[in-house]
Design a protein around this motif. Structure first.
Motif, mmCIF file in Angstrom:
data_model
loop_
_atom_site.group_PDB
_atom_site.id
_atom_site.type_symbol
_atom_site.label_atom_id
_atom_site.label_comp_id
_atom_site.label_asym_id
_atom_site.label_seq_id
_atom_site.Cartn_x
_atom_site.Cartn_y
_atom_site.Cartn_z
ATOM 1 N N LEU A 457 0.841 -1.200 0.000
ATOM 2 C CA LEU A 457 0.000 0.000 0.000
ATOM 3 C C LEU A 457 0.875 1.248 0.000
ATOM 4 O O LEU A 457 0.592 2.223 -0.697
ATOM 5 N N PHE A 458 1.958 1.197 0.780
ATOM 6 C CA PHE A 458 2.841 2.356 0.832
ATOM 7 C C PHE A 458 3.491 2.619 -0.522
ATOM 8 O O PHE A 458 3.417 3.725 -1.057
ATOM 9 N N PHE A 459 4.118 1.598 -1.082
ATOM 10 C CA PHE A 459 4.840 1.825 -2.339
ATOM 11 C C PHE A 459 3.879 2.203 -3.461
ATOM 12 O O PHE A 459 4.177 3.087 -4.264
ATOM 13 N N GLY A 461 1.107 3.766 -3.033
ATOM 14 C CA GLY A 461 0.648 5.116 -2.719
ATOM 15 C C GLY A 461 1.651 6.173 -3.133
ATOM 16 O O GLY A 461 1.286 7.192 -3.709
ATOM 17 N N VAL A 462 2.936 5.941 -2.863
ATOM 18 C CA VAL A 462 3.907 6.975 -3.210
ATOM 19 C C VAL A 462 4.122 7.045 -4.721
ATOM 20 O O VAL A 462 4.653 8.036 -5.202
ATOM 21 N N TYR A 463 3.711 6.010 -5.431
ATOM 22 C CA TYR A 463 3.751 6.118 -6.888
ATOM 23 C C TYR A 463 2.470 6.753 -7.419
ATOM 24 O O TYR A 463 2.250 6.838 -8.618
ATOM 25 N N GLY A 464 1.590 7.154 -6.511
ATOM 26 C CA GLY A 464 0.414 7.914 -6.903
ATOM 27 C C GLY A 464 -0.705 7.090 -7.522
ATOM 28 O O GLY A 464 -1.562 7.630 -8.203
ATOM 29 N N LEU A 465 -0.709 5.776 -7.275
ATOM 30 C CA LEU A 465 -1.811 4.968 -7.803
ATOM 31 C C LEU A 465 -3.096 5.311 -7.040
ATOM 32 O O LEU A 465 -3.065 5.523 -5.830
ATOM 33 N N THR A 466 -4.205 5.361 -7.737
ATOM 34 C CA THR A 466 -5.474 5.615 -7.048
ATOM 35 C C THR A 466 -5.872 4.356 -6.285
ATOM 36 O O THR A 466 -5.361 3.268 -6.554
ATOM 37 N N HIS B 6 -2.480 13.918 -6.942
ATOM 38 C CA HIS B 6 -1.393 12.944 -6.926
ATOM 39 C C HIS B 6 -0.454 13.206 -5.762
ATOM 40 O O HIS B 6 -0.063 12.308 -5.030
ATOM 41 N N ARG B 9 -1.938 12.378 -2.490
ATOM 42 C CA ARG B 9 -2.025 10.929 -2.311
ATOM 43 C C ARG B 9 -0.671 10.373 -1.874
ATOM 44 O O ARG B 9 -0.577 9.535 -1.014
ATOM 45 N N ARG B 10 0.387 10.882 -2.532
ATOM 46 C CA ARG B 10 1.726 10.392 -2.184
ATOM 47 C C ARG B 10 2.074 10.735 -0.743
ATOM 48 O O ARG B 10 2.562 9.899 0.010
ATOM 49 N N SER B 13 0.156 8.599 1.690
ATOM 50 C CA SER B 13 0.726 7.253 1.833
ATOM 51 C C SER B 13 1.941 7.278 2.742
ATOM 52 O O SER B 13 2.125 6.394 3.582
ATOM 53 N N LEU B 14 2.760 8.305 2.544
ATOM 54 C CA LEU B 14 3.984 8.389 3.342
ATOM 55 C C LEU B 14 3.646 8.604 4.821
ATOM 56 O O LEU B 14 4.213 7.950 5.694
ATOM 57 N N LYS B 17 2.362 5.443 6.358
ATOM 58 C CA LYS B 17 3.477 4.524 6.600
ATOM 59 C C LYS B 17 4.281 4.929 7.819
ATOM 60 O O LYS B 17 4.620 4.102 8.662
ATOM 61 N N THR B 213 11.408 6.847 -5.921
ATOM 62 C CA THR B 213 9.992 7.003 -6.247
ATOM 63 C C THR B 213 9.749 8.444 -6.674
ATOM 64 O O THR B 213 10.618 9.293 -6.505
ATOM 65 N N PRO B 214 8.556 8.725 -7.219
ATOM 66 C CA PRO B 214 8.300 10.107 -7.643
ATOM 67 C C PRO B 214 8.241 11.106 -6.482
ATOM 68 O O PRO B 214 8.122 12.296 -6.715
ATOM 69 N N LEU B 215 8.314 10.649 -5.243
ATOM 70 C CA LEU B 215 8.311 11.592 -4.124
ATOM 71 C C LEU B 215 9.472 12.564 -4.271
ATOM 72 O O LEU B 215 10.608 12.153 -4.465
#
Lengths: 608, 370
Positions: A457-459, A461-466, B6, B9-10, B13-14, B17, B213-215
């Motif tokens: 979920l984290f990875f 999420g950081v790649y911006g998947l919905t 986007h 969302r990133r 997620s971070l 985590k 990652t794109p972060l």
């Protein structure tokens, strides 16, 4: 030399290890896990013994038990005549143990590490001097005594660890996967040292390993699987298990070795195992065809080649063949190793791939240089990688592979030169450019105290998947990497093979165009490596570009092209066949050692 | 719009985590809460201090022989430093309010006359109740000196000491200590949480994974700063609740102001922690940095010793210490009911620390390569 003294007759010495119905159960709040079940064995003194098995087979648990670090749950265990649970200290006084992560003090110098371990073992100053000299000479570390251990290459670190383990002469030496992450040259040196110790100091050695060629050097091999002992014998006895089942086939002209190997693996009714080897693909037929000649002539491989006498040649069995055979036989009753879930369009993709691929360059490196102070880690390196290629970066430890890798991924700025990945320099490119690449690092970087699902979920999420995409992709990778049912397991508790699959799954969630894999098969057993490469083959067919580093030279055979680096310079660049030709050798390992040693020899002459 | 989604969302997620890493393990949850409660209670009941330096002001309206004599005794005691001599009683309030003087001695105009005519008179002490411990000890010293003076005059005890305390009428030490705990107790944990967060990932190799990652470094910074800030605010609330409900210390201020201060404080500490984390090679180093930093942060905060009582060079050093301004603000909000306008100047140093450390951390993420 007085050979009588050096080779005592083993029959007169009592066994170093004697186990009867040995079991070990780990209890967690949720369940109890049987790490070892009913192990009975007797390991003779004065010889080298190998313990092999897939990840999670219980090899490390067994070795730790021999050291008295884990108490048996039931059964009896005698080590050097002492009971392991009651006299652990006495055993520890007589043995030396080198765990997978040996405790080198990274800030201390080579000499200080040796001194420290000599102090710990109470070695007197007189003995020490001679001993150190010998160990430093054997490990080739004499020139580096002042260097901090943390600054040594992976291979040198491992040699130093072995030297620290051997500051005294133990009666029994236990080595837990000593050559993981070590290049072929250092690996060869390590084994020379171990064999020399056995010969000259009459010590007994028990080594666990994922390399079957290492196990073949031992007098006796124990094969473990899911905590059970499933086979034992001399390498010769074990090899005989697959006698009459092994073949080598020429690779059809328009196919790549890995495509042909993948196709062979996809014929499970006939073929149990296949692996590229030299210019050919080696395979082992199913047990029912033992000594049956070539019962699969009717199979027509892609490229319209039939598997008949013209193309297929019988081959002598190797230990790895028998190992795979034993595992496949045992896995039938187990759930952890299902066959790779692969698409049914296997053959058709092969046909397509045999067309000349469009040469779209996705990675370009020109005159790339990276210096750390005066030290040149990467020196004027040039190469290109085309879309859909599997490109191998090979080289001894410290050759500059990881530095090259980190520059490509944008983790490290280049000192000079040009580099472009998917049309961009990732160091300078905007964040979205990084979404095109996937990266799996050496350590399978995961969050150990998060579950498999939380990591994904984290990875994702950081790649911006919905949320929706993520759900779909997670379901897909869980299945693809055979992680279903383990969603809630803590990733830190997973065996190495699982961690690797999870790291791959995390790296592929966002379906990158280019996948960077840094030693993804380090510490992974042959079975898991087979599955890994089968997946890589499939990824490459779907157009993903794969850049990979590895220390398993035979794995270079899966690559389309490869690069051998040493001391930052490119020594060889080409297809596996071209590299073997350059090294004038049959196998990639020999070619590699030849090429690197030749270059080093020239380098020495130049500097002399 | 799409790209903002986007981005959020990133970062989300971070943050999730990071919070999971901090909170997933039951034992680490305990570590975040238990020491806080134990320390609050300990400090509330057990903290007492010695007194070595008392700045004070004098308003001597009598200006006679007796008043000089009494004041000479105070000045001669060694720990009292007369920092001003005032003309009228109205000025006293300012000196106390600004925290420059811990107490004021006020001598009435008829002091000399009454004593000479054998009547009783009084000596007034005005104390800063916010520094209740030191103030009450100082009061004890003055009382002792007055009674000595009385003793030298025979048994009549002509001078009576009248003391009044500002801002903490009962002069409870607890009143002084506990509100400051809201920031100081959470300091250590916010610092460690943020300092370990990057160092841990570097050590485990996951930081590289995150960088590919794109972060962007900024997103990583935001994602890494929010969780410790949240934890700090929750911890502060917990101690606040202990102050109000367990120790019954009346809250005179406004909750919004309190939380704004708490937010700015935790933000600046997270910035410090993340910068430490970004320069640390490993977790061990980050921990050492934390411990080395925590002591001076606390000692120079005015928690136990009033800043005005410190040597001048130390007083200057306190200007880079966000804890000092947070302690000061929280005490004033809590005990005096000060509003934003009264304490806004305290926000500047805290914001300055954040403004330097946070961008520094973001830059270090990418440019400090192990």
């Amino acid at each position: 030399m007085d050979t009588d003294k050096i080779y005592p007759s083993p029959s007169f010495s009592p066994p170093v290890v004697q186990a009867e119905d040995l079991s070990c159960v780990f209890r967690t709040p949720k369940a109890s896990i049987a790490a070892l079940t009913d192990i009975s064995l007797s390991i003779p003194a004065g010889q080298m013994t190998a313990v092999v098995g897939p990840d999670g087979a219980g090899k490390t648990t067994f070795l730790r038990m021999l050291c008295g670090l884990i108490a048996p749950s039931s059964g009896s265990l005698q080590v050097l005549g002492y009971d392991a649970s009651r006299n652990a200290q006495k055993i520890q006084n007589l043995i030396s143990y080198m765990p997978q992560r040996f405790g080198l003090y990274e800030d201390l110098s080579v000499q200080e590490n040796l001194n420290l371990y000599a102090d710990l073992h109470g070695i007197s100053q007189e003995v020490r001097k001679e001993r150190f000299e010998r160990l430093l000479e054997m490990t080739d570390l004499a020139a580096f005594t002042k260097r901090p251990a943390g600054k040594l290459s992976g291979g040198m670190k491992q040699k130093l660890a072995l030297a620290c383990t051997l500051v005294r002469t133990p009666r029994l030496l236990l080595l837990d996967e000593p050559s993981v992450g070590v290049d072929p040259l250092s690996r060869r040196d390590l084994w020379i040292i171990i064999e020399q110790m056995v010969r000259e100091e009459r010590i007994s050695v028990i080594v666990s390993t994922a390399y079957m060629d290492e196990a073949e050097r031992c007098s006796c091999v124990y094969v473990m699987f899911e905590g059970k002992l499933i086979a034992q014998g001399t390498p010769e006895e074990l090899r005989r298990l697959t006698a009459g089942m092994c073949f080598e086939a020429d690779v059809p002209s328009r196919l790549r070795a890995r495509q042909f190997q993948a196709w062979l693996l996809d014929q499970p009714d006939y073929i149990m195992d296949a692996v590229p080897q030299g210019a050919r693909v080696r395979f082992v037929v199913d047990e029912k065809f033992r000594h049956a000649g070539l019962p699969f002539k009717q199979l027509i491989s892609p490229g319209q080649i039939s598997l008949d006498e013209k193309n297929v040649h019988p081959s002598a069995p190797r230990l790895e063949d028998s190992f795979m055979f034993l595992l496949k036989k045992n896995e039938a009753s187990s759930s952890i190793l299902p066959p790779p879930a692969l698409s049914s369009h296997g053959v058709s993709f092969l046909e397509e791939a045999s067309e000349t691929p469009a040469k779209e360059i996705v990675i370009e490196v020109r005159d790339l240089v990276r210096k750390f102070g005066d030290f040149v880690a990467v020196d004027k390196t040039n190469f290109c990688v085309a879309k859909g290629e599997v490109f191998g970066l090979l080289g001894p430890n410290g050759a500059g592979k990881t530095t090259t890798f980190r520059m490509l991924c944008g983790l490290l700025p280049a000192s000079s030169g040009y580099l472009s990945v998917a049309g961009k320099n990732l160091r300078k490119a905007a964040a979205p450019a990084r979404a095109k690449i996937g990266y799996v690092s050496q350590k399978f970087s995961l969050y150990g105290n998060l579950s498999v699902m939380e990591n994904l979920l984290f990875f994702g999420g950081v790649y911006g998947l919905t949320a929706e995409e993520l759900k779909k992709r997670i379901a897909a990778v869980l299945e693809q990497f055979d992680l279903l049912g383990h969603e809630d397991d803590l990733s830190g508790d997973l065996p190495a093979g699982f961690k690797q699959r999870l790291a791959m799954a995390a790296g592929l969630l966002h379906q990158p165009e280019i996948l960077f894999l840094d030693e993804p098969t380090s510490g992974i057993d042959p079975l898991a490596r087979r599955l890994f490469w089968r997946r890589i083959t499939e990824l490459a067919e779907s157009g993903t570009t794969v850049i990979i580093t590895t220390h398993f030279m035979e794995e270079a055979e899966y690559c389309d092209r490869m690069l051998i680096q040493d001391a930052g310079r490119v020594l060889s660049l080409g297809t596996p066949g071209e590299v073997r030709a350059q090294g004038e050798a049959e196998t990639m390992e020999e070619a590699f050692i030849g090429i690197v040693e030749k270059a080093r020899g020239i380098g020495k002459k130049e500097s002399a | 719009m799409q790209s903002l989604l986007h981005l959020l969302r990133r970062i989300r997620s971070l943050c999730i985590k990071e919070l999971l890493v901090i909170l997933k393990d039951p034992s680490s949850r305990v570590v975040l809460v238990m020491p806080l409660i134990v320390q609050s209670i300990l400090f509330g009941y057990a903290a007492t201090y010695d007194l070595t330096y008392v700045p004070y002001v004098v308003c001597d309206q009598s200006r006679g022989e007796f008043s000089r004599d009494v004041l000479a005794r105070i000045d001669g005691a060694g720990i009292f430093d007369r920092i001003a001599t005032l003309d009228n009683a109205a000025q006293v309030e300012n000196w106390i309010y600004d925290g420059k003087a811990l107490l004021a001695v006020q001598i009435p105009p008829d002091f000399e006359e009454r004593l000479r005519s054998g009547e009783n008179t009084s000596l007034q002490l005005i104390l800063d109740g916010r520094n209740s411990t030191t103030a009450s000890i100082a009061m004890g010293y003055v009382a002792q000196m007055v009674s000595d003076w009385n003793g030298s005059r025979g048994a009549s005890s002509p001078i009576k000491l009248i003391s009044r305390s500002r801002y903490n009428p009962q002069l409870e030490t607890r009143w002084n200590i506990m509100p400051a705990m809201i920031v100081t107790l959470s300091l250590m944990q916010i610092l460690i949480l943020s300092a370990l967060s990057v160092a841990r990932e570097r050590e485990q190799g996951t930081f590289d994974q995150m960088l590919v990652t794109p972060l962007s470094p900024w997103e990583i910074l935001v994602g890494k700063a929010i969780p410790p800030v949240l934890v700090g605010i929750v911890q502060g609330s917990l101690i606040f609740a202990i102050c109000v409900f367990w120790f019954d210390i009346p809250f005179a201020g406004n909750l919004g102001t309190l939380y704004l201060t708490l937010f700015l404080f935790t933000l600046s500490v997270s910035g410090l922690g993340l910068s430490l984390s970004a320069v640390s090679k490993n977790m061990q180093q980050a921990m050492v940095f934390c411990f080395v930093l925590t002591m001076p942060l606390i000692l120079l905060s005015g928690l136990t010793t009033p800043v005005s009582a410190m040597p001048e060079s130390f007083q200057i050093a306190t200007y880079v210490n966000p804890v000092r301004f947070a302690v000061e603000s929280i005490r004033r909000i809590y005990l005096e009911g000060s509003g934003i306008a009264d304490i806004a100047h305290n926000f500047i140093p805290m914001l300055a620390v954040s403004a330097i450390t946070l961008p520094l951390a973001a830059w270090l993420f990418k440019n400090r390569m192990a």
